[in-house]
Write an enzyme that holds these catalytic residues in place. Structure first.
Site, short mmCIF file in Angstrom:
data_model
loop_
_atom_site.label_atom_id
_atom_site.label_comp_id
_atom_site.label_asym_id
_atom_site.label_seq_id
_atom_site.Cartn_x
_atom_site.Cartn_y
_atom_site.Cartn_z
N GLU A 163 1.01 -1.24 -0.12
CA GLU A 163 -0.05 -0.06 0.18
C GLU A 163 1.04 1.41 -0.13
O GLU A 163 1.99 1.34 0.77
CB GLU A 163 -0.89 0.18 1.15
CG GLU A 163 -1.97 1.13 1.49
CD GLU A 163 -2.44 1.08 2.69
OE1 GLU A 163 -3.67 1.96 2.78
OE2 GLU A 163 -1.75 0.70 3.78
N LYS A 205 -10.11 0.85 -1.13
CA LYS A 205 -9.89 0.38 0.51
C LYS A 205 -11.18 1.05 1.05
O LYS A 205 -11.51 2.17 0.92
CB LYS A 205 -8.69 1.24 0.85
CG LYS A 205 -8.39 0.87 2.39
CD LYS A 205 -7.38 1.56 2.80
CE LYS A 205 -6.65 1.17 4.46
NZ LYS A 205 -5.70 1.80 4.74
N CYS A 254 -4.73 -3.20 4.10
CA CYS A 254 -4.18 -2.84 5.46
C CYS A 254 -5.00 -2.93 6.56
O CYS A 254 -5.34 -3.87 6.90
CB CYS A 254 -3.51 -1.41 5.42
SG CYS A 254 -2.41 -0.86 6.79
#
Length: 504
Positions: free
Chosen positions: A79, A181, A214
């Site tokens: 990321e 995300k 993440c």
């Protein structure tokens, strides 16, 4: 002593989480020491942004070629690995590219570079995948126009969504997946999509993979949804700031792979100032991982490993359901229904902060014994035996917490943890520790209000240990047994996520 900078590989026979797999593929992840924009708050021209992006793209190109030379069929980059962090919504503008939806449009940027304007990064990533004949996963900044005037509208006032985005390219360069995300972590430059996206892509060598990024790994959407839909192979780009004693990234990557019974391909950033390091290729029965040591050269690390295919549809049969192994009645450990009903510890309990949460602790004061510690109505049970006397100067405690974590994110947890305290005083229990000498055999158990419990054992020098035995019962009882610890015990943990209790 183990070095943090070593690449560790271990194979293991866990409880029978899956059927034997006779198909495999080669995966690669790259921990990237990214070249940062020195002043991310200052807007750049598109040319200036491309010059910065190119520095990281050049590194990706070298690593993709290295991975391909080692037989990799898929590579994952971290990321923020191209642009970096700490941008404002305005200052990231020149880094944005509009990523088409692969479900709506078939596009190979390497072969058709002129179809869309301002897609230089997409073109280079596509050609990188094509040149090296591998699937490639990268993370970039995506712009999607939207209508402010539409009613109702969640479109931002400036008329565009800005997304933290994973992109996936097939080995011929075709764009095959795009994931925005959902669970952002202090990312002022980006928007969360209006609805969580459940994104998968198929490969000819291993079947289906799912995409998360993440902070997503801690949440129901999209992570648990993917697993509940039967996705057994998860791609995990991250820019994760480590925090001991419970959430160092390799610790939780391994725990998630075991607890969810999945393969996790995890690529993290390397940035010492932000305490970012730790990447790996994890399956329910093996792990290849890297964690840098303080003082190590701040550089990238490529990991390549052969792993079994877990996608049941690709294999042509259903994987095992993950039922608990048969109880080993000769183990000397208690797995009966009375374990958690044992008398409370005779040692006094105390409250100490761990990971900003008020854990209830009790010290391990004997050479061996059993104890129970409760935080409210949630109780953790421990049987333990010191294997060596050399570490008896170190202080250990059993901790329990049941509640909502509210610092740097808000989510409900139930945690049982056996931790080495940082000093000789009880008030140090729960503080960060990464070294230990004491070796203990133990069985840690809790009764959780969720099926989503992630087990981990971390020993001295940031070395992951394979739990000897993990069992989960239908009534929520989860036990973690471990003996013959290789290094001093830093933390043993059962980390339960109570998704149904999360509040906004």
């Amino acid at each position: 002593m183990f070095s943090f900078g070593t690449v560790f590989t271990f194979a293991l026979l866990l409880i029978p989480l899956t059927e034997a797999v006779d198909s495999s593929y080669v995966a690669a992840v790259y921990e990237h020491n990214l070249i940062l924009n020195p002043d991310p708050r200052v807007p750049l021209s598109r040319l200036e942004a491309l010059q910065h992006l190119q520095k990281n793209l050049d590194i990706f190109e070298v690593q993709a070629a290295r991975a391909a030379q080692q037989g990799a069929q898929i590579i994952v980059f971290p990321e923020d690995g191209l642009h970096g962090f700490n941008f404002s919504r305005t200052s990231i503008s020149a880094y944005l590219e509009t990523v088409p939806d692969p479900e709506q449009e078939s596009w190979n940027p390497c072969l058709e570079p002129l179809r869309h304007n301002n897609t230089e990064v997409l073109q280079q990533l596509s050609c990188m995948a094509r040149r090296n004949n591998l699937y490639l996963v990268a993370n970039m900044a995506d712009l999607q126009p939207c209508s402010v005037s539409a009613a109702p509208s969640s479109c931002p006032p400036d008329g565009r969504w800005q997304f933290n985005t994973n992109v996936v390219f097939r080995s011929d360069g075709l764009l095959v997946a795009r994931y925005h995300k959902y669970n952002l972590y202090f990312e002022a430059a980006f928007d969360a999509p209006p609805e969580p996206e459940i994104v998968t892509f198929d490969t000819p060598f291993a079947g289906k993979f799912g995409l998360i990024t993440c902070f997503d790994i801690l949440f129901q959407e999209p992570t648990v949804i993917l697993v509940e839909k039967g996705v057994r192979q998860i791609i995990f780009p991250a820019a994760w700031m480590n925090q001991l004693p419970l959430l160092d990234i390799i610790q939780f990557q391994r725990a998630f792979s075991l607890g969810a019974n999945v393969t996790l391909l995890a690529a993290n950033i390397r940035n010492d100032q932000l305490i970012m390091t730790g990447s790996g290729i994890y399956t329910p029965f093996s792990a290849t991982y890297h964690h840098a040591q303080r003082g190590d050269p701040e550089e990238g690390r490529l990991l390549v490993a052969r792993v079994p295919v877990l996608d049941p549809e690709w294999l042509g049969h259903n994987a095992a359901s993950g039922e608990a192994a048969a109880v080993d009645e000769s183990s000397g450990y208690c797995y009966s229904e009375t374990c958690l009903d044992s008398p409370a510890s005779t040692a006094p309990v105390f409250v100490s902060s761990m990971m900003y949460d008020p854990f209830t602790f009790a010290l391990l004061n004997a050479t061996d014994g059993e104890m129970r510690v409760c935080n409210g109505t949630f109780c953790c049970y421990l049987q333990y035996r010191w294997v060596t006397e050399t570490g008896r100067t170190e202080l250990y405690a059993l901790g329990a917490f049941d509640g909502t974590h509210t610092v740097n994110g808000r989510y409900a947890v139930q945690v049982c943890a056996l931790v080495r305290c940082a000093g000789s005083d009880a008030s140090s229990c729960g503080q960060e520790v990464d070294e230990a000498e004491s070796k203990l055999d133990f069985m840690l158990e809790g009764k959780f209000a969720s099926r989503h419990v992630y087990p981990s054992v971390l020993s001295s020098g940031m070395v992951l240990e394979q739990p000897e035995r993990v069992e989960a019962a239908a009534d929520g009882r989860v036990s973690l047994k471990h003996s013959n610890v290789m290094g001093g015990l830093v933390t043993a943990c059962l980390y339960g996520r109570m998704h149904h209790l999360d509040t906004a």
